[in-house]
Design a protein around this motif. Structure first.
Motif, PDB file in Angstrom:
ATOM      1  N   VAL A 226      54.115  40.702  23.413  1.00 31.24           N
ATOM      2  CA  VAL A 226      55.194  40.782  22.426  1.00 31.24           C
ATOM      3  C   VAL A 226      56.524  40.799  23.165  1.00 31.24           C
ATOM      4  O   VAL A 226      56.700  41.567  24.118  1.00 31.24           O
ATOM      5  CB  VAL A 226      55.067  42.060  21.561  1.00 31.24           C
ATOM      6  N   GLU A 227      57.461  39.971  22.728  1.00 35.87           N
ATOM      7  CA  GLU A 227      58.795  39.933  23.342  1.00 35.87           C
ATOM      8  C   GLU A 227      59.862  39.924  22.261  1.00 35.87           C
ATOM      9  O   GLU A 227      59.787  39.145  21.310  1.00 35.87           O
ATOM     10  CB  GLU A 227      58.939  38.690  24.223  1.00 35.87           C
ATOM     11  N   ILE A 228      60.828  40.825  22.384  1.00 37.71           N
ATOM     12  CA  ILE A 228      62.000  40.828  21.513  1.00 37.71           C
ATOM     13  C   ILE A 228      63.232  40.916  22.404  1.00 37.71           C
ATOM     14  O   ILE A 228      63.436  41.905  23.099  1.00 37.71           O
ATOM     15  CB  ILE A 228      61.993  42.007  20.518  1.00 37.71           C
TER      16      ILE A 228
ATOM     17  N   TYR B 168      53.527  29.070  25.299  1.00 40.08           N
ATOM     18  CA  TYR B 168      53.638  27.659  24.994  1.00 40.08           C
ATOM     19  C   TYR B 168      54.447  27.472  23.727  1.00 40.08           C
ATOM     20  O   TYR B 168      54.615  28.400  22.946  1.00 40.08           O
ATOM     21  CB  TYR B 168      52.248  27.034  24.804  1.00 40.08           C
ATOM     22  N   ARG B 169      54.899  26.271  23.467  1.00 42.07           N
ATOM     23  CA  ARG B 169      55.784  26.014  22.342  1.00 42.07           C
ATOM     24  C   ARG B 169      55.037  25.798  21.030  1.00 42.07           C
ATOM     25  O   ARG B 169      55.631  25.815  19.973  1.00 42.07           O
ATOM     26  CB  ARG B 169      56.655  24.780  22.636  1.00 42.07           C
ATOM     27  N   LYS B 170      53.733  25.539  21.065  1.00 45.19           N
ATOM     28  CA  LYS B 170      53.002  25.292  19.839  1.00 45.19           C
ATOM     29  C   LYS B 170      51.711  26.094  19.825  1.00 45.19           C
ATOM     30  O   LYS B 170      51.103  26.318  20.851  1.00 45.19           O
ATOM     31  CB  LYS B 170      52.667  23.795  19.687  1.00 45.19           C
TER      32      LYS B 170
ATOM     33  N   LYS C 125      44.678  30.945  20.359  1.00 48.80           N
ATOM     34  CA  LYS C 125      45.939  31.512  20.830  1.00 48.80           C
ATOM     35  C   LYS C 125      46.988  31.236  19.773  1.00 48.80           C
ATOM     36  O   LYS C 125      47.326  30.092  19.488  1.00 48.80           O
ATOM     37  CB  LYS C 125      46.371  30.905  22.155  1.00 48.80           C
ATOM     38  N   MET C 126      47.518  32.310  19.213  1.00 49.74           N
ATOM     39  CA  MET C 126      48.510  32.189  18.167  1.00 49.74           C
ATOM     40  C   MET C 126      49.887  32.503  18.732  1.00 49.74           C
ATOM     41  O   MET C 126      50.048  33.461  19.497  1.00 49.74           O
ATOM     42  CB  MET C 126      48.194  33.143  17.017  1.00 49.74           C
ATOM     43  N   VAL C 127      50.889  31.728  18.353  1.00 48.85           N
ATOM     44  CA  VAL C 127      52.267  31.932  18.786  1.00 48.85           C
ATOM     45  C   VAL C 127      53.136  32.104  17.547  1.00 48.85           C
ATOM     46  O   VAL C 127      53.167  31.236  16.677  1.00 48.85           O
ATOM     47  CB  VAL C 127      52.777  30.754  19.636  1.00 48.85           C
ATOM     48  N   VAL C 128      53.817  33.232  17.467  1.00 53.83           N
ATOM     49  CA  VAL C 128      54.682  33.547  16.334  1.00 53.83           C
ATOM     50  C   VAL C 128      56.083  33.806  16.868  1.00 53.83           C
ATOM     51  O   VAL C 128      56.252  34.529  17.857  1.00 53.83           O
ATOM     52  CB  VAL C 128      54.163  34.790  15.580  1.00 53.83           C
TER      53      VAL C 128
ATOM     54  N   THR D 136      68.830  38.753  17.756  1.00 51.45           N
ATOM     55  CA  THR D 136      68.253  37.994  18.861  1.00 51.45           C
ATOM     56  C   THR D 136      66.983  37.316  18.353  1.00 51.45           C
ATOM     57  O   THR D 136      66.788  37.161  17.147  1.00 51.45           O
ATOM     58  CB  THR D 136      67.982  38.914  20.068  1.00 51.45           C
ATOM     59  N   SER D 137      66.117  36.908  19.239  1.00 51.14           N
ATOM     60  CA  SER D 137      64.885  36.245  18.834  1.00 51.14           C
ATOM     61  C   SER D 137      63.675  37.038  19.288  1.00 51.14           C
ATOM     62  O   SER D 137      63.762  37.867  20.194  1.00 51.14           O
ATOM     63  CB  SER D 137      64.825  34.828  19.427  1.00 51.14           C
ATOM     64  N   TYR D 138      62.559  36.791  18.653  1.00 49.32           N
ATOM     65  CA  TYR D 138      61.305  37.372  19.114  1.00 49.32           C
ATOM     66  C   TYR D 138      60.271  36.270  19.295  1.00 49.32           C
ATOM     67  O   TYR D 138      60.363  35.207  18.693  1.00 49.32           O
ATOM     68  CB  TYR D 138      60.789  38.447  18.142  1.00 49.32           C
ATOM     69  N   ARG D 139      59.300  36.546  20.144  1.00 49.79           N
ATOM     70  CA  ARG D 139      58.215  35.604  20.389  1.00 49.79           C
ATOM     71  C   ARG D 139      56.959  36.404  20.733  1.00 49.79           C
ATOM     72  O   ARG D 139      56.981  37.280  21.595  1.00 49.79           O
ATOM     73  CB  ARG D 139      58.572  34.637  21.516  1.00 49.79           C
TER      74      ARG D 139
END
Length: 359
Positions: A206-208, A25-27, A42-45, A52-55
């Protein structure tokens, strides 16, 4: 040529969307677990790293925010392994003849590279850097000229020309250039995952740059699921070909159909063969690999894009712990797919792609 190099950068950014996150999710938001007597957050960083980006999504009863620590960890990681940083460990090795490791990251990535290099008979080769650079996919942009001799550059390729142990790495041949871009994002995913585990986080994704590691379950108590995009140069990156549920595994995808440039009507893909010195030409459009760790998955996904469909299928059957999902074009130009037996229970196709395309 500079314009085409810029286009290549744009396509590289788009490529990271090849595998996009279905349950992110975005927030940040608090969510309640299945147990009505307990709460879990649920924490989103998210942020930028490795060009590139990570999420990252993780479930934590205390709602702790690890962004600052993750950014610091990735900064140290980049300072070791990024060829885009002039004074990084790898950049200093490439300019010199040897290097005594300063970080804890250099030796493990060399060891894994050597393992995959051996198992793929050289299809995965982090010394292919001079060829990657000259074809325009390295830090300096495109530089291919008529005066460039591919055979001469091939003499500087081959991981057997590098000696290393747990303390240092040395060149046996002048001009050797290491480039871990085909494995570093996967390794970075593992590093962040281990950090979360050290904080007693049991459920995370984890996504990079499109490479992933999942552990535990999402906020709904289900396995984390990720989508594999349709292999289409012009298609939307969120147009699904299939969905894979990850069960304590790493996943990486490599493909050529969004990372290329065109000069004088000729298309050059970003996968350079360490055998020929030229961009690969075959029907394999995308290789998704699932393994126990993301570094392993990342390296084998790259190797398979060099090897092609049939050799990749044979490799998966030889190497323990690998599962694969391949999307390829047959001799008639039809898009088809192959999924290994161990991955089938975790894969679902988009409606328009299932049964008839599965080989």
């Amino acid at each position: 040529m500079q314009k085409n190099a810029l286009k290549n950068i744009i396509y590289s950014i788009v490529l990271l969307l090849l595998v996009f996150l279905v349950y992110l999710y975005r927030k940040d938001q608090p969510i309640t677990s299945d147990n009505p007597d307990s709460d879990v957050f649920k924490m989103v960083v998210s942020g930028q790293t490795m060009g590139t980006s990570y999420r990252i999504v993780y479930l934590d009863p205390s709602g702790r925010d690890f962004k600052q620590q993750i950014d610091s960890l990735l900064e140290v990681f980049n300072q070791s392994l990024s060829t885009y940083i002039p004074d990084s460990e790898i950049s200093r090795f490439n300019k010199g003849d040897s290097l005594v490791y300063e970080s804890k990251f250099f030796f493990p990535i060399l060891a894994k590279s050597k393992e995959v290099y051996t198992n793929t008979d050289g299809a995965f080769d982090p010394t292919v850097g001079p060829l990657v650079n000259v074809w325009g996919f390295g830090p300096g942009g495109a530089s291919l000229e008529d005066s460039v001799s591919i055979p001469d550059l091939l003499r500087q390729v081959g991981l057997e020309k590098v000696e290393f142990d747990s303390v240092q790495v040395r060149k046996n041949t002048p001009g050797i250039y290491l480039d871990f871009s085909a494995i570093a994002k996967g390794y970075g995913v593992d590093v962040v995952g281990r950090f979360l585990e050290s904080k007693e986080i049991e459920h995370f994704l984890v996504e990079i740059g499109g490479e992933l590691m999942a552990k535990g379950s999402n906020e709904n108590g289900e396995l984390w699921r990720v989508g594999i995009s349709k292999p289409d140069e012009e298609g939307a990156a969120n147009e699904l070909f299939g969905i894979i549920a990850l069960n304590a595994k790493g996943l990486a995808t490599s493909g050529n159909y969004r990372n290329f440039y065109i000069v004088d009507g000729k298309k050059y893909s970003h996968t350079i063969s360490p055998f020929t010195g030229y961009p690969v030409v075959h029907g394999l459009l995308g290789a998704t690999v699932v393994a126990d760790d993301c570094m392993t998955a990342d390296a084998y996904a790259t190797a398979m894009m060099v090897m092609g469909t049939e050799k990749s299928i044979a490799l998966q059957k030889e190497v323990e712990g690998l599962e694969i999902f391949l999307i390829f074009s047959d001799e008639n130009g039809m898009i088809k797919s192959y999924v290994s037996e161990g991955l089938k229970p975790y894969l679902s196709y988009a409606e328009q792609n299932k049964p008839s395309l599965d080989q």
